[in-house]
Scaffold this motif. Structure first.
Motif, PDB file in Angstrom:
ATOM      1  N   PRO A 124       0.798  -1.170   0.031  1.00 50.36           N
ATOM      2  CA  PRO A 124      -0.054   0.024   0.186  1.00 50.36           C
ATOM      3  C   PRO A 124       0.830   1.225   0.065  1.00 50.36           C
ATOM      4  N   GLY A 125       0.531   2.243  -0.752  1.00 50.59           N
ATOM      5  CA  GLY A 125       1.254   3.440  -0.842  1.00 50.59           C
ATOM      6  C   GLY A 125       2.652   3.476  -1.716  1.00 50.59           C
ATOM      7  N   ILE A 126       3.078   2.356  -2.233  1.00 53.00           N
ATOM      8  CA  ILE A 126       4.487   2.239  -2.886  1.00 53.00           C
ATOM      9  C   ILE A 126       4.539   2.961  -4.006  1.00 53.00           C
ATOM     10  N   ASP A 127       3.259   3.451  -4.744  1.00 51.97           N
ATOM     11  CA  ASP A 127       3.325   4.282  -6.003  1.00 51.97           C
ATOM     12  C   ASP A 127       3.003   5.803  -5.535  1.00 51.97           C
ATOM     13  N   ALA A 128       2.889   6.157  -4.004  1.00 52.31           N
ATOM     14  CA  ALA A 128       2.505   7.571  -3.961  1.00 52.31           C
ATOM     15  C   ALA A 128       3.722   8.495  -4.344  1.00 52.31           C
ATOM     16  N   PRO A 129       3.487   9.725  -4.683  1.00 52.55           N
ATOM     17  CA  PRO A 129       4.490  10.510  -4.770  1.00 52.55           C
ATOM     18  C   PRO A 129       5.361  10.764  -3.455  1.00 52.55           C
ATOM     19  N   GLY A 130       6.786  10.934  -3.978  1.00 56.26           N
ATOM     20  CA  GLY A 130       7.773  11.011  -2.969  1.00 56.26           C
ATOM     21  C   GLY A 130       8.671   9.547  -2.756  1.00 56.26           C
ATOM     22  N   VAL A 131       7.903   8.339  -3.464  1.00 57.60           N
ATOM     23  CA  VAL A 131       8.668   7.248  -3.405  1.00 57.60           C
ATOM     24  C   VAL A 131       9.513   7.076  -4.716  1.00 57.60           C
ATOM     25  N   HIS A 132      10.540   6.826  -4.632  1.00 58.22           N
ATOM     26  CA  HIS A 132      11.581   7.196  -5.673  1.00 58.22           C
ATOM     27  C   HIS A 132      12.261   5.387  -5.981  1.00 58.22           C
ATOM     28  N   GLY A 133      12.387   5.145  -7.070  1.00 59.30           N
ATOM     29  CA  GLY A 133      13.312   4.179  -7.564  1.00 59.30           C
ATOM     30  C   GLY A 133      14.428   4.832  -7.972  1.00 59.30           C
ATOM     31  N   VAL A 134      15.633   4.037  -8.147  1.00 60.28           N
ATOM     32  CA  VAL A 134      16.820   4.493  -8.388  1.00 60.28           C
ATOM     33  C   VAL A 134      17.646   3.781  -9.665  1.00 60.28           C
ATOM     34  N   GLN A 135      16.719   3.463 -10.582  1.00 59.20           N
ATOM     35  CA  GLN A 135      17.542   2.345 -11.597  1.00 59.20           C
ATOM     36  C   GLN A 135      17.784   2.981 -12.882  1.00 59.20           C
ATOM     37  N   ARG A 217       5.771  -2.662   5.401  1.00 59.33           N
ATOM     38  CA  ARG A 217       4.534  -3.264   5.599  1.00 59.33           C
ATOM     39  C   ARG A 217       3.764  -2.270   4.654  1.00 59.33           C
ATOM     40  N   GLU A 218       4.065  -1.026   4.830  1.00 59.01           N
ATOM     41  CA  GLU A 218       3.073   0.053   4.166  1.00 59.01           C
ATOM     42  C   GLU A 218       4.047   1.248   3.959  1.00 59.01           C
ATOM     43  N   VAL A 219       3.524   2.015   2.853  1.00 62.17           N
ATOM     44  CA  VAL A 219       4.051   3.412   2.556  1.00 62.17           C
ATOM     45  C   VAL A 219       2.811   4.420   3.140  1.00 62.17           C
ATOM     46  N   LEU A 220       2.958   5.013   4.082  1.00 60.64           N
ATOM     47  CA  LEU A 220       1.875   5.985   4.757  1.00 60.64           C
ATOM     48  C   LEU A 220       2.001   7.147   3.793  1.00 60.64           C
ATOM     49  N   THR A 221       0.718   7.680   3.531  1.00 57.95           N
ATOM     50  CA  THR A 221       0.781   9.044   3.122  1.00 57.95           C
ATOM     51  C   THR A 221      -0.095   9.969   3.888  1.00 57.95           C
ATOM     52  N   GLY A 222       0.190  11.293   3.684  1.00 61.63           N
ATOM     53  CA  GLY A 222      -0.535  12.218   4.320  1.00 61.63           C
ATOM     54  C   GLY A 222      -1.943  12.897   3.506  1.00 61.63           C
ATOM     55  N   ARG A 223      -2.454  13.744   4.071  1.00 54.37           N
ATOM     56  CA  ARG A 223      -3.587  14.182   3.440  1.00 54.37           C
ATOM     57  C   ARG A 223      -3.452  14.678   2.012  1.00 54.37           C
ATOM     58  N   ARG A 228       4.483  10.302   3.859  1.00 52.73           N
ATOM     59  CA  ARG A 228       4.739  10.638   5.351  1.00 52.73           C
ATOM     60  C   ARG A 228       5.548   9.735   6.045  1.00 52.73           C
ATOM     61  N   ALA A 229       5.480   8.509   5.874  1.00 59.95           N
ATOM     62  CA  ALA A 229       6.278   7.530   6.624  1.00 59.95           C
ATOM     63  C   ALA A 229       6.459   5.994   6.192  1.00 59.95           C
ATOM     64  N   VAL A 230       7.164   5.428   6.769  1.00 61.72           N
ATOM     65  CA  VAL A 230       7.097   4.020   6.246  1.00 61.72           C
ATOM     66  C   VAL A 230       7.073   3.122   7.467  1.00 61.72           C
ATOM     67  N   SER A 231       6.154   2.113   7.332  1.00 62.79           N
ATOM     68  CA  SER A 231       6.038   1.313   8.464  1.00 62.79           C
ATOM     69  C   SER A 231       6.539  -0.187   8.265  1.00 62.79           C
ATOM     70  N   THR A 232       6.929  -0.681   9.389  1.00 60.57           N
ATOM     71  CA  THR A 232       7.213  -2.295   9.411  1.00 60.57           C
ATOM     72  C   THR A 232       6.522  -2.635  10.705  1.00 60.57           C
ATOM     73  N   ASP A 233       6.652  -4.113  10.824  1.00 66.42           N
ATOM     74  CA  ASP A 233       5.804  -4.707  12.016  1.00 66.42           C
ATOM     75  C   ASP A 233       6.573  -3.834  13.315  1.00 66.42           C
ATOM     76  N   ILE A 241      10.753  11.684   1.888  1.00 65.23           N
ATOM     77  CA  ILE A 241      11.113  11.177   0.739  1.00 65.23           C
ATOM     78  C   ILE A 241      11.459   9.323   1.040  1.00 65.23           C
ATOM     79  N   VAL A 242      11.113   8.678   0.191  1.00 65.19           N
ATOM     80  CA  VAL A 242      11.122   7.237   0.379  1.00 65.19           C
ATOM     81  C   VAL A 242      12.322   6.989  -0.882  1.00 65.19           C
ATOM     82  N   VAL A 243      13.314   6.165  -0.504  1.00 67.69           N
ATOM     83  CA  VAL A 243      14.336   5.557  -1.938  1.00 67.69           C
ATOM     84  C   VAL A 243      13.965   4.142  -1.773  1.00 67.69           C
ATOM     85  N   LEU A 244      13.580   3.394  -2.967  1.00 68.22           N
ATOM     86  CA  LEU A 244      13.798   1.859  -3.131  1.00 68.22           C
ATOM     87  C   LEU A 244      15.021   1.677  -3.421  1.00 68.22           C
ATOM     88  N   GLY A 245      15.564   0.782  -2.558  1.00 67.95           N
ATOM     89  CA  GLY A 245      16.754   0.159  -3.013  1.00 67.95           C
ATOM     90  C   GLY A 245      16.641  -1.360  -2.824  1.00 67.95           C
TER      91      GLY A 245
END
Lengths: 459, 459
Positions: A124-135, A217-223, A228-233, A241-245
Motif C-alpha cells: 500500500p502506498g508504494i506508488d505515492a508521490p515521494g517514493v523513488h526508484g533509482v534504476q 509493510r506499508e508506505v503511509l501517505t498524508g492528506r 509521510r512515513a514507512v511502517s514495518t511490523d 522522501i522514500v528511496v527504494l533500493g
C-alpha cells in the motif's frame, strides 16, 4: 549477403555486443539494429547514487556513449522503441515505436540485453508521490527534483544492500536525516551477519538510523497524498522522501514468452559463448542472464555493469566471427558508504551451505597501512575455507580507504582455485603507506589455514 | 635436555624466528640467545624515509617490539653484541660484547638473520660530513639532526630506486631543492625504462631535478670539509646534504668465512624450509638470503621486510617442530613519492630476457575510478606475457591513489601461473569510486592477450 543483428536493450550488454560486432564486421556484411525503449543508451546505472548524492554531475557524465555516437558508428539505434514480441520460429521481433507504430524486424542474430527491473513490492502506498526508484536516469532526475524542492528533511531508504547503503550516503550528502529499513537482521545481506553487523555500526557512526529485522509493510501517505512515513511490523519511520533500493530481477518477460530457458532466479540461461542455451542464433548477456558461480558451481543472478560489459564484448566477438567465452564469476562486489568500504567475493556462509560445502572461517582485524603510518585505518577481514581441502571459499572486508579493492586478491585466488595455505606467503605489495608488513589478507589466510588444520586434527 | 637456539641479528627475520620458536617450545625445552650488534631490535627499516620526512614520529613508532619485550618473552637478547665467527664444526659462535668481552656460545640451531649492508661506493668524499645513509635508526637520527641544523637548502639523493624516490619525497617535505642522481638512463630501474620515464616525469612534476645516465664520480667538499656538491661525468650538483640510496647487498661475511653456500649476488642459499642449503642445524632468512623467483626460476636477492618476516616465522615454526616452507617470490614491490604510486611484480623485460623467456608487452592508460567519479586519476599499466603460451610474466603500474596495490592482482595471478587470457574476465571489484567498469588491469590483460595472439599469427 548482408546479415542482420538485432539487439534488444541499448545498455551495457547490448551496445557492447553491437559495438564489438561492428568493429569486426563491416556495414555491408552486418546490419545492426538496436532497440531501446528508454531515452538513453549505455549509461552507468552504478553511477546513479553518486549523481543523486552530488558527487557526480549527470546525466551526461554517466552516459558512456550517446545514441548519436552509436549511430555514427553504423548502428541503427531506435530509442523509445520497445520490442513487444520475439518470434524465434520465423526469426523476427515485433517493435513498437514512440508513436505506437508496430513493425516486424527479422534477424540473423538476436541479442537479449534486456537488463533487470527493480523490485517494487505491491505494498500500500508504494506508488505515492515521494517514493523513488533509482534504476534509470529518469528515476534519478525525479529524485533530484524532489530533493531540490527543499521541503525534504527525512529520508527512508528501503533495502540495505549495495544500492541501499549507497543511497544512504547520497541522502546524507543532502543533509537529510536518514533511516535505512532492511528486512534482514543486519544490513548488507551479501555479507555474513557478523560482517553486516560491522556495517551497521559504521552506518550508525555516520548518523544513519538502521531499522532492520522487519520488512516494510506499508508506505503511509498524508492528506496531500504524498509519502509521510514507512511502517514495518516493528515501528513507523517518518519520511519526506522514500528511496527504494530493493534489488532487481532479470527482465525476461519477452524471453519467457518466447519459451527460452530460464534459471531459478528467472534469468536467461546461456552457454559458455553467451548463446541462449540450446538456441542457435540467440545470444544474451548482462542483467537478464544467470552466470556460473565458479565457487559454488551453480548458476546465479549477478546484475553488475562489469559483467554486462564483458558479456557484450564476448557476444560481439562471437557474432563477429571470433571466439571468446565467459568463464563465470566468483561473486566479487565492492561498495562504499561515505568513508566506509565494503567488499566481498566468493561465497558467504549460507551460500556455501546451500552448495553443499563445509567450511571453517576466521575473522581478523588489521590496518590499511603500517600501524605507524599516518591515516592507517582499521580493517576487518573474514575468510572462509573448505574443510579438509583448505580451498578458499570467500573473503569479506569492512574497513576504510584501501579496504575494498583488497578483495581482488581473493577474487584471483578463487579463480585460480587456490588453497588458503597457498595464500599465506603470497608476495603482495608491501610498503608502509600501503600495507602493514603482513597484509591483512595474509593475516586472515594464516588464521583460516590454522582453522583448517585444527579442524583436520579433530577429524 | 634443553636445546639452544642462537640467532645472529635482532631484526625482522631473526626475531620473528626467535618469537615463533618460543611460541612453540617452552624455555625448559629451548633456550634462545639472540645477538644484535646495534642498539635496537625489530625495527621497520622501510619506515625510515617516512620518519626522516616527518610523516612518522620515530624511532619508537618504527620499533615493532623492543628489546625488553623480547626479553620478557624468554629470549636472551644481547644488544651491542656482535658475532665475529661461526664455527660450524663444533656448533658454536664467538660473540663480542660492547666492552670487548669475547665468548663462545654453542648452539643446537643457528639462525642467520644478518640482514644487508647499504652499498657505499669508495668514492672520494663519500665519508664527508653531510653524506648520510638511511639504513639504520642511527642513520635516520643523524640525517634528521643535520636537517634540523637548518642551514640545509639543497639535497642530492644518490640512487633512483625505491629508497631514492622515497628519500626524494622526504627531502621535499623538508622544503629542500632536491636533485636525484641515478646512473641509469631512467629512475626506478626495477621498472622497464619506458615506465621509469613516467616516474621521471612525475618526479619532475613534483619539482625534483632528475640527473640520470651517469654515475656519481665524486662527493665534493668545501673548505670546512663538509659536502658541497656531487659530481658525475655530466655535471656537478650543489648539495648541503647528500643522501645515499644505492641499495644493499647481503651481509654474509660471517657465512662466507664459515664456508656456507652463497649465490650469485652473495646471499645465503637455503632450501625450501629456510635451512642453509646442505646444512643440518643452520637456518637463514631475510635480507641475507637469496630467494627463488617463481617466474624466472632463478635465485635472486630481494631485501624486503615482508619476506624477512615470512622467513623468520617459517624458521621458527620448523625449529619449533612444525612444518612450513617458503614457496618463493614473484618480485612484487610498491612505493610512492608524494602522491605518485609505483608498483611492479614479476619480471621486467631485461629480467625475462636473462631468464631465457620471450615475451610480448602492452601498455595501457586508464583511471583509478570511473572516469566521471571525483578524484579519478590516470594510471598506466604495462603487462608482459610469454610468447606462445600467454603466461603472465609481469605487471608494472605508475599512477596515483589506488594504483600501487592493484599490482597484487598480478602477484596472485603470477603465483597461480595464469595466462593473460585467463585474466581478461577476472571478476574484480567494480563500483564507480573504485574502478572503471573495466579495471585497468583487465584492460592491460586484454591488450597483451591480443598481442600474444597477433604474435602467434605471425608465427
Amino acid at each position: 549477403m548482408t546479415e542482420r543483428l538485432v539487439v534488444i536493450g541499448g545498455d551495457a550488454a547490448g551496445m557492447s555486443a553491437a559495438s564489438q560486432a561492428r568493429r569486426r564486421r563491416s556495414e555491408d556484411d552486418l546490419e545492426i539494429v538496436a532497440f531501446e525503449r528508454g531515452r538513453h543508451t549505455s549509461y552507468s546505472a552504478c553511477g546513479i547514487p553518486y549523481w543523486i548524492g552530488g558527487a557526480v554531475t549527470g546525466p551526461e557524465d554517466l552516459i558512456a556513449r550517446t545514441a548519436d555516437e552509436h549511430r555514427a558508428r553504423g548502428i541503427d539505434l531506435r530509442l523509445g522503441t520497445e520490442v513487444t514480441e520475439v518470434d524465434t520460429e520465423r526469426g523476427r521481433v515485433r517493435s513498437r515505436d514512440p508513436y505506437g507504430q508496430e513493425e516486424w524486424v527479422s534477424y540473423d542474430h538476436l541479442v537479449f540485453g534486456t537488463g533487470a527491473v527493480p523490485l517494487r513490492p505491491p505494498l500500500p502506498g508504494i506508488d505515492a508521490p515521494g517514493v523513488h526508484g533509482v534504476q534509470t536516469l529518469d528515476d534519478a532526475e525525479a529524485a533530484l527534483a524532489a530533493l531540490d524542492r527543499g521541503e525534504v528533511r527525512r529520508a527512508v531508504v528501503v533495502g540495505g544492500g549495495y544500492i541501499g547503503v549507497e543511497m544512504a550516503e547520497a541522502m546524507l550528502r543532502h543533509g537529510l536525516e536518514v533511516t535505512l529499513v532492511d528486512r534482514n537482521l543486519e544490513p548488507m545481506n551479501t555479507l555474513d551477519p557478523d560482517m553486516g553487523r560491522l556495517v551497521r555500526g559504521e552506518l550508525e557512526g555516520l548518523g544513519v538510523r538502521v531499522a532492520s529485522g522487519a520488512p516494510v509493510r506499508e508506505v503511509l501517505t498524508g492528506r496531500d497524498g504524498r509519502v509521510r512515513a514507512v511502517s514495518t511490523d516493528d515501528d513507523e519511520y517518518p519520511a519526506d522522501i522514500v528511496v527504494l533500493g530493493l534489488g532487481v530481477r532479470p527482465a525476461t518477460d519477452l524471453a519467457r514468452a518466447a519459451g527460452l530457458p530460464l534459471g531459478a532466479s528467472g534469468g536467461l540461461l546461456t552457454d559458455r559463448a553467451m548463446r541462449v542455451r540450446g538456441a542457435e542464433r540467440l545470444w544474451a548477456g548482462g542483467d537478464c542472464v544467470e552466470v556460473l558461480n565458479l565457487v559454488s558451481g551453480a548458476e546465479q543472478h549477478v546484475p553488475l555493469g562489469t559483467h554486462a560489459n564483458k558479456h557484450g564484448r564476448i557476444i560481439g566477438t562471437n557474432i563477429g566471427g571470433g571466439y571468446e567465452t565467459f568463464p563465470g564469476v566468483v561473486g566479487t562486489a565492492v561498495s562504499k558508504v561515505c568513508e566506509v568500504e565494503i567488499a566481498r567475493t566468493g561465497l558467504k556462509e549460507s551460500q556455501a551451505r546451500a552448495a553443499g560445502l563445509q567450511f571453517v572461517t576466521a575473522v581478523i582485524e588489521s590496518t590499511s597501512r603500517a600501524g605507524y603510518y599516518p591515516d592507517s585505518a582499521p580493517m576487518t577481514v573474514k575468510m572462509t575455507a573448505e574443510r579438509v581441502t583448505g580451498r578458499l571459499l570467500g573473503v569479506q572486508i569492512v574497513g576504510r580507504e584501501g579496504a575494498a579493492k583488497r578483495v581482488d586478491i581473493g577474487a584471483v585466488a578463487l579463480t585460480a582455485g587456490m588453497t588458503v595455505d597457498q595464500m599465506i606467503d603470497l608476495d603482495l605489495g608491501y610498503a608502509p603507506p600501503f600495507s602493514p608488513v603482513w597484509d591483512p589478507v595474509l593475516v586472515a589466510a594464516r588464521k583460516v589455514a590454522d582453522a583448517v588444520a585444527a579442524d583436520l586434527r579433530k577429524g
